[in-house]
Write a protein that holds these residues in place. Structure first.
Motif, PDB file in Angstrom:
ATOM      1  N   ASN A  90       0.782  -1.195  -0.108  1.00 19.78           N
ATOM      2  CA  ASN A  90      -0.181  -0.119  -0.116  1.00 19.78           C
ATOM      3  C   ASN A  90       1.054   1.245  -0.086  1.00 19.78           C
ATOM      4  O   ASN A  90       1.379   1.704   0.980  1.00 19.78           O
ATOM      5  CB  ASN A  90      -0.838   0.072   1.221  1.00 19.78           C
TER       6      ASN A  90
ATOM      7  N   LEU B 182       0.265   4.250  -0.202  1.00 23.28           N
ATOM      8  CA  LEU B 182      -0.066   5.348   0.450  1.00 23.28           C
ATOM      9  C   LEU B 182      -0.221   5.447   1.890  1.00 23.28           C
ATOM     10  O   LEU B 182      -0.451   6.310   2.678  1.00 23.28           O
ATOM     11  CB  LEU B 182      -1.583   6.023  -0.123  1.00 23.28           C
ATOM     12  N   ALA B 183       0.312   4.295   2.600  1.00 20.10           N
ATOM     13  CA  ALA B 183       0.224   4.016   3.843  1.00 20.10           C
ATOM     14  C   ALA B 183       1.331   4.684   4.865  1.00 20.10           C
ATOM     15  O   ALA B 183       1.016   4.930   6.028  1.00 20.10           O
ATOM     16  CB  ALA B 183       0.164   2.631   4.232  1.00 20.10           C
TER      17      ALA B 183
ATOM     18  N   LEU C 192      -4.368  12.025  -0.744  1.00 22.19           N
ATOM     19  CA  LEU C 192      -4.042  11.408   0.716  1.00 22.19           C
ATOM     20  C   LEU C 192      -4.727  12.122   1.799  1.00 22.19           C
ATOM     21  O   LEU C 192      -4.603  11.457   2.825  1.00 22.19           O
ATOM     22  CB  LEU C 192      -2.277  12.095   0.715  1.00 22.19           C
ATOM     23  N   ARG C 193      -5.473  13.042   1.722  1.00 22.76           N
ATOM     24  CA  ARG C 193      -6.349  13.534   2.538  1.00 22.76           C
ATOM     25  C   ARG C 193      -5.380  14.087   3.653  1.00 22.76           C
ATOM     26  O   ARG C 193      -5.452  13.850   4.997  1.00 22.76           O
ATOM     27  CB  ARG C 193      -7.162  12.605   3.179  1.00 22.76           C
ATOM     28  N   GLY C 194      -4.125  14.507   3.288  1.00 21.40           N
ATOM     29  CA  GLY C 194      -3.411  15.203   4.444  1.00 21.40           C
ATOM     30  C   GLY C 194      -2.456  13.957   5.061  1.00 21.40           C
ATOM     31  O   GLY C 194      -1.724  14.240   6.047  1.00 21.40           O
ATOM     32  N   GLY C 195      -2.994  12.651   4.851  1.00 20.41           N
ATOM     33  CA  GLY C 195      -2.461  11.376   5.531  1.00 20.41           C
ATOM     34  C   GLY C 195      -1.032  11.025   4.914  1.00 20.41           C
ATOM     35  O   GLY C 195      -0.554  11.849   3.897  1.00 20.41           O
TER      36      GLY C 195
ATOM     37  N   ARG D 247      -1.300   9.771   8.613  1.00 21.64           N
ATOM     38  CA  ARG D 247      -1.395  10.528   9.859  1.00 21.64           C
ATOM     39  C   ARG D 247      -0.960  12.104   9.808  1.00 21.64           C
ATOM     40  O   ARG D 247      -0.085  12.501  10.602  1.00 21.64           O
ATOM     41  CB  ARG D 247      -0.463   9.843  10.741  1.00 21.64           C
ATOM     42  N   ASN D 248      -1.681  12.682   8.745  1.00 21.83           N
ATOM     43  CA  ASN D 248      -1.460  14.390   8.923  1.00 21.83           C
ATOM     44  C   ASN D 248      -0.155  14.775   8.652  1.00 21.83           C
ATOM     45  O   ASN D 248       0.363  15.908   8.877  1.00 21.83           O
ATOM     46  CB  ASN D 248      -2.021  14.747  10.081  1.00 21.83           C
TER      47      ASN D 248
ATOM     48  N   LEU E  31      -0.143  17.629   5.370  1.00 23.65           N
ATOM     49  CA  LEU E  31      -0.754  18.871   5.357  1.00 23.65           C
ATOM     50  C   LEU E  31       0.006  19.858   4.869  1.00 23.65           C
ATOM     51  O   LEU E  31       0.884  20.378   5.439  1.00 23.65           O
ATOM     52  CB  LEU E  31      -1.345  19.113   6.879  1.00 23.65           C
TER      53      LEU E  31
ATOM     54  N   TYR F  37      -3.925  23.610   2.477  1.00 23.56           N
ATOM     55  CA  TYR F  37      -4.843  22.979   3.058  1.00 23.56           C
ATOM     56  C   TYR F  37      -5.299  22.949   4.536  1.00 23.56           C
ATOM     57  O   TYR F  37      -6.398  22.678   5.257  1.00 23.56           O
ATOM     58  CB  TYR F  37      -4.089  21.386   3.322  1.00 23.56           C
TER      59      TYR F  37
END
Lengths: 308, 418
Positions: A163, A165-166, A251-254, A256-257, A260, A264
């Motif tokens: 994965n 993006l993890a 990524l939605r900022g991930g 874990r943030n 960002l 954003y």
């Protein structure tokens, strides 16, 4: 003295009138552009500055609080972290873009078979919007139904589907790859126009003097491309400092943030926490930083062009 | 009842049409917004209302993520809709912002007020006044794939009733191999997990917030237990790798593809599976506690009225229609659970029997109450989402819980007090 003035003044006045009229007509020509800039840039900018002085929730009444938002920014560690990440991203992505775009520009600059085809295909990703490109890559990067991880797994390169993006490193470099894919073509075209504006006789003269390709690149190509480089650099830096879409969509900022960006964070403050006034203040800070960065770059690259 | 409404309609129309002296019946059109989640049932019920009434409703469907900022902007510009079908968890913060009309008197005058969905009424109440009434409902449940259960040698008619069974069944299904996986959840989606993960905690006697939302209570044995369940399933590879980064886009789709044994989901999935994936044979059961028992997140939309609207009579007429048996049946048929407990069974009687489980879950479901719900829970970058991703997939469970507890408390403490 007076007579001279008396004689010369009517002529001068007529001349002035002529110049004045020409200026007036010139103004008329640029008026639509000026109107656009005023309506869509100056006025919103002033409104943003005004809002930044208020406690301005998304809903409900707002109240004037002076510079409180700006004092709050000083203590907002998450904003400074976001800014730090944005800076890191800007440096990495700008270098990556130039590393890819410069060879491409050198490659497609001279006419050779299929040049048109190469130019078009390298430039193609630039015409896609950032949001659509992000959605496309969001799918390509998906571990279960995407392309990269399943392909690597099927080819036996990885033991199981990874994965991408993890965790931070693969996620970050995936974004860099995506942005380079998307933007390098555009930078390439800018650099190409710079390359083409260098008179070929200079290169020939250097060649006759016995300069090798590397020496010619260093002594002729680079110095003569100063302005083009400045343009490409400023566009790249400004675009990267304002990065948002790809981090939001992919990524939605991930994870874990950790990704960002400054924009954003502004978006989050304004539309997730509903603090529009604070978001406006953050925007003003970012604007100042961006203007300063652009000025520094312009100054550094403004030096004489050698042969002009 | 009827007379109050006519009286109000009369007063309202006089107020809004001072110039035209005429009867109260002059037809008016009220504007209502709904988020995209309601795009299935909302147009149907609005059409049905418009056909049978002189006053009309004009419906706008707004993308889920945009309805809040768009409403805020419209309210600031004076062009807000007269009413809004609003995700119920936002009702407290909207009410706190002074954006909503106080409808306490009207609500309490409804003869069936006491049988309205308690979760909705609770979130619709701010400082003892009512600002929102239940409109649409969705409860979280556990769904399982009967075909895969059969293949794995499990009883296809029996869903898991405690945590050990969830893990054991998921393991059995997972053993089928290939693309088939035992369990699925969206591991990077705060909204999904408050909906489907917290009921596991509630059913075991724990909670993540105090009743009034003033304290975060993350550090509990129940939360740790539920985390262990998920971690163990992740470790045993019962969960597809994509779950770790799923921001919710695969929340429903993963199960619908037919390769997942068990997945926590919502009542909405029943309608969606029946209409879009009729080939999937699935069962619906409650989200269980560690040793049995069950709980559910009672979600959905509250109906709220914009402060100062002149069309309040039309809006009330519409809501009255939605609360009628006809209205509740239309809602149920197109994907929302009934919100009137007293006629829920009647509204559901001709529908898929699996709805009954979801309706029961709804009736006893819970909803966390907070004016900063978005910041705490739903935000992709909020403390809740960061914590669940870390505790399910990361190394440092204790650190993640402690960090989230602290961040959540500080967000709650710095929220505007009004």
């Amino acid at each position: 003295m007076t007579s001279i003035a008396a004689i010369s003044s009517p002529a001068r006045r007529r001349k002035l009138v002529g110049a004045g009229r020409r200026q007036w007509i010139g103004l008329l020509y640029v008026a639509p552009a000026v109107a656009l800039v005023v309506v869509f840039f100056i006025i919103p900018l002033c409104m943003t500055a005004w809002m930044s002085l208020h406690n301005w929730p998304l809903m409900g009444a707002h109240s004037f609080i002076g510079l409180d938002n700006y004092w709050a920014i000083l203590r907002d560690t998450r904003f400074w972290n976001a800014l730090k990440f944005t800076g890191y991203y800007t440096v990495v992505v700008t270098i990556a873009i130039f590393v890819v775009a410069f060879p491409l520009a050198l490659f497609i600059e001279r006419p050779r078979p299929l040049t048109g085809f190469y130019r078009t295909s390298f430039f193609m990703p630039a015409v896609i919007g950032f949001a659509s490109a992000s959605l496309l890559w969001s799918w390509l990067l998906n571990v279960d139904s995407g392309l990269f991880s399943p392909a690597a797994f099927e080819l036996g390169l990885t033991e199981k589907k990874v994965n991408l993006l993890a965790t931070f490193q693969p996620a970050f470099w995936s974004i860099i790859a995506m942005v380079v894919w998307k933007v390098a073509g555009f930078t390439m075209i800018i650099l190409m126009t710079g390359l083409q504006s260098i008179p070929p006789d200079l290169q020939e003269a250097a060649m006759i003097d016995g300069a090798g390709p590397l020496a010619r690149f260093r002594a002729i190509t680079l110095p003569l491309m100063r302005r083009t480089l400045a343009l490409a650099l400023i566009l790249s830096v400004a675009g990267s400092v304002l990065a948002f879409d790809q981090f939001y969509i992919i990524l939605r900022g991930g994870p874990r943030n950790q990704t960002l960006t400054a924009v954003y964070w502004i978006f989050n403050q304004s539309f997730v926490s509903f603090k529009l006034g604070y978001g406006a203040a953050l925007s003003m800070v970012l604007l100042v930083i961006l203007v300063a960065l652009s000025l520094i770059q312009l100054r550094l690259l403004r030096q004489p062009e050698g042969v002009d | 009842m009827k007379t109050t409404i006519t009286g109000l309609a009369f007063a309202a129309s006089i107020f809004s049409t001072l110039a035209t002296i005429g009867p109260a019946a002059a037809a008016e059109t009220a504007n209502i917004w709904v988020r995209a989640d309601g795009s299935n049932f909302m147009p149907r019920i609005v059409d049905a209302f418009n056909k049978g009434h002189e006053n009309q409703i004009k419906l706008d469907i707004i993308p889920n993520a945009e309805i809040i900022p768009k409403y805020g902007a419209a309210a600031a510009g004076g062009t807000a809709p007269d009413a809004l079908s609003l995700d119920l968890i936002y009702t407290p913060s909207f009410a706190a912002a002074g954006q909503l009309e106080d409808i306490t008197d009207w609500a309490k005058s409804l003869p069936y007020f006491d049988s309205l969905s308690p979760a909705h009424v609770k979130t619709g109440t701010y400082k003892d006044r009512i600002y929102g009434l239940p409109f649409s409902a969705d409860s979280s449940v556990l769904i399982w794939n009967k075909k895969l259960f059969k293949q794995a040698g499990l009883d296809p008619e029996k869903g898991p009733t405690n945590w050990a069974e969830i893990e054991a069944y998921a393991e059995k299904v997972n053993a089928l191999g290939g693309d088939i996986k035992g369990f699925y959840f969206s591991g990077n989606c705060g909204g999904c997990n408050i909906f489907t993960f917290t009921p596991l905690i509630w059913a075991s006697g724990g909670d993540i917030l105090t009743e009034d939302g003033s304290k975060a209570t993350l550090d509990s044995p129940q939360l740790r237990g539920a985390i262990d369940l998920y971690r163990s399933m992740v470790k045993k590879d019962l969960v597809p790798a994509g779950a770790q980064t799923d921001t919710g886009s695969n929340f429903f789709a993963a199960f619908a593809a037919g390769n997942i044994g068990i997945s926590p989901s919502g009542a909405f999935a029943i309608g969606a599976l029946n209409t879009q994936y009729p080939d999937i044979d699935y069962g619906v059961t409650f989200l269980p506690g560690k040793d049995g028992g069950w709980s559910s997140f009672a979600g959905g939309d509250n109906f709220v009225v914009t402060k100062g609207t002149t069309k309040i009579a039309v809006v009330k007429e519409f809501l009255d229609f939605a609360y009628s048996l006809e209205g509740q049946t239309i809602l149920a048929k197109y994907g929302s659970l009934p919100v009137r407990g007293d006629i829920a069974n009647e509204a559901l009687k001709d529908l898929d029997p699996r709805y009954k489980i979801a309706a029961e879950a709804m009736a006893k479901g819970r909803t966390p109450y907070s004016v900063v719900f978005n910041d705490l829970i739903n935000s992709a970058n909020g403390p809740w989402n960061q914590m669940i991703n870390e505790v399910f997939f990361g190394e440092d469970v204790n650190g993640a819980i402690a960090n989230a507890q602290e961040t959540m408390q500080s967000i709650i403490d710095s929220a505007p007090q009004q």
